[in-house]
Design an enzyme around this catalytic site. Structure first.
Site, PDB file in Angstrom:
ATOM      1  N   ASN A  15      -1.919   4.636  -4.727  1.00 52.53           N
ATOM      2  CA  ASN A  15      -2.007   5.079  -3.135  1.00 52.53           C
ATOM      3  C   ASN A  15      -3.255   4.483  -2.781  1.00 52.53           C
ATOM      4  O   ASN A  15      -4.236   5.090  -2.681  1.00 52.53           O
ATOM      5  CB  ASN A  15      -1.813   6.693  -3.126  1.00 52.53           C
ATOM      6  CG  ASN A  15      -2.068   7.068  -1.742  1.00 52.53           C
ATOM      7  OD1 ASN A  15      -1.990   6.304  -1.036  1.00 52.53           O
ATOM      8  ND2 ASN A  15      -2.240   8.299  -1.647  1.00 52.53           N
ATOM      9  N   TRP A  16      -3.338   3.427  -1.901  1.00 52.82           N
ATOM     10  CA  TRP A  16      -4.388   2.708  -1.580  1.00 52.82           C
ATOM     11  C   TRP A  16      -5.021   3.425  -0.139  1.00 52.82           C
ATOM     12  O   TRP A  16      -6.137   3.095   0.151  1.00 52.82           O
ATOM     13  CB  TRP A  16      -4.034   1.101  -0.866  1.00 52.82           C
ATOM     14  CG  TRP A  16      -3.843   0.348  -2.150  1.00 52.82           C
ATOM     15  CD1 TRP A  16      -3.451   0.611  -3.428  1.00 52.82           C
ATOM     16  CD2 TRP A  16      -3.594  -1.118  -1.967  1.00 52.82           C
ATOM     17  NE1 TRP A  16      -3.451  -0.573  -4.323  1.00 52.82           N
ATOM     18  CE2 TRP A  16      -3.364  -1.742  -3.389  1.00 52.82           C
ATOM     19  CE3 TRP A  16      -3.634  -2.028  -1.038  1.00 52.82           C
ATOM     20  CZ2 TRP A  16      -2.946  -2.973  -3.488  1.00 52.82           C
ATOM     21  CZ3 TRP A  16      -3.281  -3.329  -1.424  1.00 52.82           C
ATOM     22  CH2 TRP A  16      -3.054  -3.792  -2.763  1.00 52.82           C
ATOM     23  N   LYS A  17      -4.396   4.369   0.196  1.00 49.54           N
ATOM     24  CA  LYS A  17      -4.540   5.078   1.570  1.00 49.54           C
ATOM     25  C   LYS A  17      -5.027   4.169   2.805  1.00 49.54           C
ATOM     26  O   LYS A  17      -4.748   2.962   2.736  1.00 49.54           O
ATOM     27  CB  LYS A  17      -5.816   6.228   0.978  1.00 49.54           C
ATOM     28  CG  LYS A  17      -5.362   7.070  -0.024  1.00 49.54           C
ATOM     29  CD  LYS A  17      -6.024   8.219  -0.206  1.00 49.54           C
ATOM     30  CE  LYS A  17      -5.684   8.985  -1.522  1.00 49.54           C
ATOM     31  NZ  LYS A  17      -6.493  10.122  -1.757  1.00 49.54           N
ATOM     32  N   HIS A 101       2.175  13.839   1.216  1.00 48.14           N
ATOM     33  CA  HIS A 101       0.959  13.734   0.809  1.00 48.14           C
ATOM     34  C   HIS A 101       0.021  14.900   1.283  1.00 48.14           C
ATOM     35  O   HIS A 101       0.152  15.097   2.375  1.00 48.14           O
ATOM     36  CB  HIS A 101       0.280  12.445   0.871  1.00 48.14           C
ATOM     37  CG  HIS A 101      -0.958  12.369   0.057  1.00 48.14           C
ATOM     38  ND1 HIS A 101      -2.313  12.876   0.364  1.00 48.14           N
ATOM     39  CD2 HIS A 101      -1.236  11.662  -1.323  1.00 48.14           C
ATOM     40  CE1 HIS A 101      -3.079  12.404  -0.422  1.00 48.14           C
ATOM     41  NE2 HIS A 101      -2.559  11.889  -1.581  1.00 48.14           N
ATOM     42  N   GLU A 103      -2.827  14.820   2.501  1.00 44.35           N
ATOM     43  CA  GLU A 103      -3.520  14.215   3.671  1.00 44.35           C
ATOM     44  C   GLU A 103      -2.684  13.993   4.697  1.00 44.35           C
ATOM     45  O   GLU A 103      -3.237  14.069   5.990  1.00 44.35           O
ATOM     46  CB  GLU A 103      -4.219  13.030   3.052  1.00 44.35           C
ATOM     47  CG  GLU A 103      -5.440  13.205   2.184  1.00 44.35           C
ATOM     48  CD  GLU A 103      -5.719  12.022   1.175  1.00 44.35           C
ATOM     49  OE1 GLU A 103      -5.237  10.735   1.411  1.00 44.35           O
ATOM     50  OE2 GLU A 103      -6.383  12.315   0.391  1.00 44.35           O
ATOM     51  N   GLU A 187      -0.048  17.008  -7.146  1.00 49.12           N
ATOM     52  CA  GLU A 187      -1.286  16.515  -6.670  1.00 49.12           C
ATOM     53  C   GLU A 187      -1.967  18.103  -6.302  1.00 49.12           C
ATOM     54  O   GLU A 187      -1.815  18.190  -5.234  1.00 49.12           O
ATOM     55  CB  GLU A 187      -1.344  15.811  -5.777  1.00 49.12           C
ATOM     56  CG  GLU A 187      -0.592  14.307  -6.336  1.00 49.12           C
ATOM     57  CD  GLU A 187      -1.426  13.197  -5.442  1.00 49.12           C
ATOM     58  OE1 GLU A 187      -1.780  12.102  -6.063  1.00 49.12           O
ATOM     59  OE2 GLU A 187      -1.377  13.336  -4.152  1.00 49.12           O
ATOM     60  N   GLY A 193      -9.565  13.180  -4.795  1.00 51.41           N
ATOM     61  CA  GLY A 193     -10.835  12.336  -4.334  1.00 51.41           C
ATOM     62  C   GLY A 193     -11.996  13.103  -4.630  1.00 51.41           C
ATOM     63  O   GLY A 193     -12.929  12.629  -4.171  1.00 51.41           O
ATOM     64  N   SER A 233      -7.614  12.388  -8.859  1.00 55.79           N
ATOM     65  CA  SER A 233      -9.042  11.834  -9.812  1.00 55.79           C
ATOM     66  C   SER A 233      -8.584  11.362 -11.308  1.00 55.79           C
ATOM     67  O   SER A 233      -9.196  11.394 -12.053  1.00 55.79           O
ATOM     68  CB  SER A 233     -10.004  12.940  -9.965  1.00 55.79           C
ATOM     69  OG  SER A 233     -10.507  13.358  -8.720  1.00 55.79           O
ATOM     70  N   GLY A 254      -5.401   7.195  -6.565  1.00 50.93           N
ATOM     71  CA  GLY A 254      -5.852   6.714  -5.297  1.00 50.93           C
ATOM     72  C   GLY A 254      -7.238   5.892  -5.750  1.00 50.93           C
ATOM     73  O   GLY A 254      -6.963   4.718  -5.733  1.00 50.93           O
ATOM     74  N   GLY A 255      -8.513   6.517  -5.649  1.00 52.41           N
ATOM     75  CA  GLY A 255      -9.610   5.678  -5.907  1.00 52.41           C
ATOM     76  C   GLY A 255      -9.573   4.596  -7.047  1.00 52.41           C
ATOM     77  O   GLY A 255      -9.849   3.480  -6.692  1.00 52.41           O
TER      78      GLY A 255
HETATM   79  P1  PGA Z   1      -7.419  10.144  -5.963  1.00 49.30           P
HETATM   80  O1  PGA Z   1      -6.447  10.387  -4.981  1.00 49.30           O
HETATM   81  O2  PGA Z   1      -6.864   9.338  -7.297  1.00 49.30           O
HETATM   82  O3  PGA Z   1      -8.342   9.286  -5.206  1.00 49.30           O
HETATM   83  O4  PGA Z   1      -7.889  11.472  -6.193  1.00 49.30           O
HETATM   84  C1  PGA Z   1      -4.969  10.540  -5.408  1.00 49.30           C
HETATM   85  C2  PGA Z   1      -4.053  10.639  -4.114  1.00 49.30           C
HETATM   86  O5  PGA Z   1      -4.545  11.276  -3.376  1.00 49.30           O
HETATM   87  O6  PGA Z   1      -2.924  10.274  -4.268  1.00 49.30           O
END
Ligand code: PGA
Length: 279
Positions: A15-17, A101, A103, A187, A193, A233, A254-255
């Site tokens: 997930n590149w956001k 998600h 977010e 999640e 994050g 994470s 994500g990251g």
């Molecule tokens: P993260 O994000 O790996 O940076 O914690 C995961 C996500 O939000 O899907």
């Protein structure tokens, strides 16, 4: 040593956001292709922002990496400024789209005071996620449905209640056959994050609880077939531990998906974890 293939093929979705221009997407996928193209028993997917879907698709070529989007709308077409339909995503080469998600639900763990009043600006709810998931499935796009508890919900012992509630509401009215095809991502909001990963045994326990919820609502085949990912994470250091767990069928990353090397290591760990080994 006896090797036995696990029931479900793991999926690692990046997930590149809101990261990567077209050129950056090309470079990232270009770096990833040689790292994952020969891996077996794992499905690899990247979810760039809408603007970089096409560049990512071109860089993917025939490597077998799948493409996903980070959101989708529930109408076919029309006067819906800013929205993107399932047909548009299919046309862009997507197989998956992430819905729910934290977010986009507006369920950030903690936010800067100045952002608090805008917390739910994307306003996604279980009800809209449900409509999106149904419409996507009807169109042939596979939903990655996210769920997860906030830190307050965890601390007050509400984790299972919150998550099983989200799952039942988000999947309501979907047929058992379709449930088997879709993907759920557990999640924990507080782990996204933050560098604070959910302890592996606990992540596995919650994923088992989610599977049980699916079994109770949709039957054994649906529960056994649905893939449940962990997200929050996950990185090249902790992936192996998490992916070895019996109920965790991959990761939503994500990251660590923003660097080809770390994402490649996670994909490799998932390929290895697709097998059970018995002495
Ligand atoms: P993260 O994000 O790996 O940076 O914690 C995961 C996500 O939000 O899907």
């Amino acid at each position: 040593m006896v090797k036995e293939k696990k029931l479900r093929t793991p999926l690692i979705a990046g997930n590149w956001k809101m990261n990567n221009t077209r050129a950056a997407a090309e470079a990232l996928v270009g770096g990833l292709v040689p790292l994952v193209k020969d891996l077996v028993d794992v499905e690899v997917c990247v979810c760039p922002p809408f603007t970089a879907l096409d560049a990512a698709r071109k860089a993917i070529g025939d490597s077998g990496i799948q493409l996903g989007a980070q959101n989708v709308f529930w109408e076919e077409k029309g006067a819906w400024t800013s929205q993107i339909s399932p047909d548009m995503l299919l046309d862009a080469g997507c197989k998956y789209a992430i819905v729910g998600h934290s977010e986009t639900r507006g369920r950030f763990g903690t936010v800067d005071e100045t952002l608090a009043s805008r917390l739910s600006y994307f306003g996604e709810t279980d009800a809209t996620i449900n409509v999106k998931a149904k419409f996507m499935l009807a169109k042939g796009l596979i939903p990655i449905v996210c769920c997860g508890e906030t830190i307050d919900e965890r601390k007050t012992g509400k984790t299972d209640e919150v998550i099983s509630g989200q799952i039942k509401a988000c999947l309501s009215g979907i047929s058992a056959d379709e449930i088997e095809k879709l993907v759920i991502a557990y999640e924990p909001v507080w782990a996204i994050g933050t560098g604070e990963v959910c302890e592996t045994a606990e992540a596995n326990r919650v994923c088992r609880m989610i599977r049980q919820t699916v079994r109770e609502s949709f039957g054994a085949d649906a529960g056994n077939g649905v893939r449940i990912l962990y997200g929050g994470s996950m990185n090249d250091k902790n992936a192996e531990d998490l992916l070895e767990q019996s109920e965790i069928d991959g990761g939503l990353v994500g990251g660590a998906a923003l660097k080809a090397e770390s994402f490649g290591v996670i994909c490799k760990a998932a390929s290895f974890a697709a097998w059970n080994f018995y002495i």
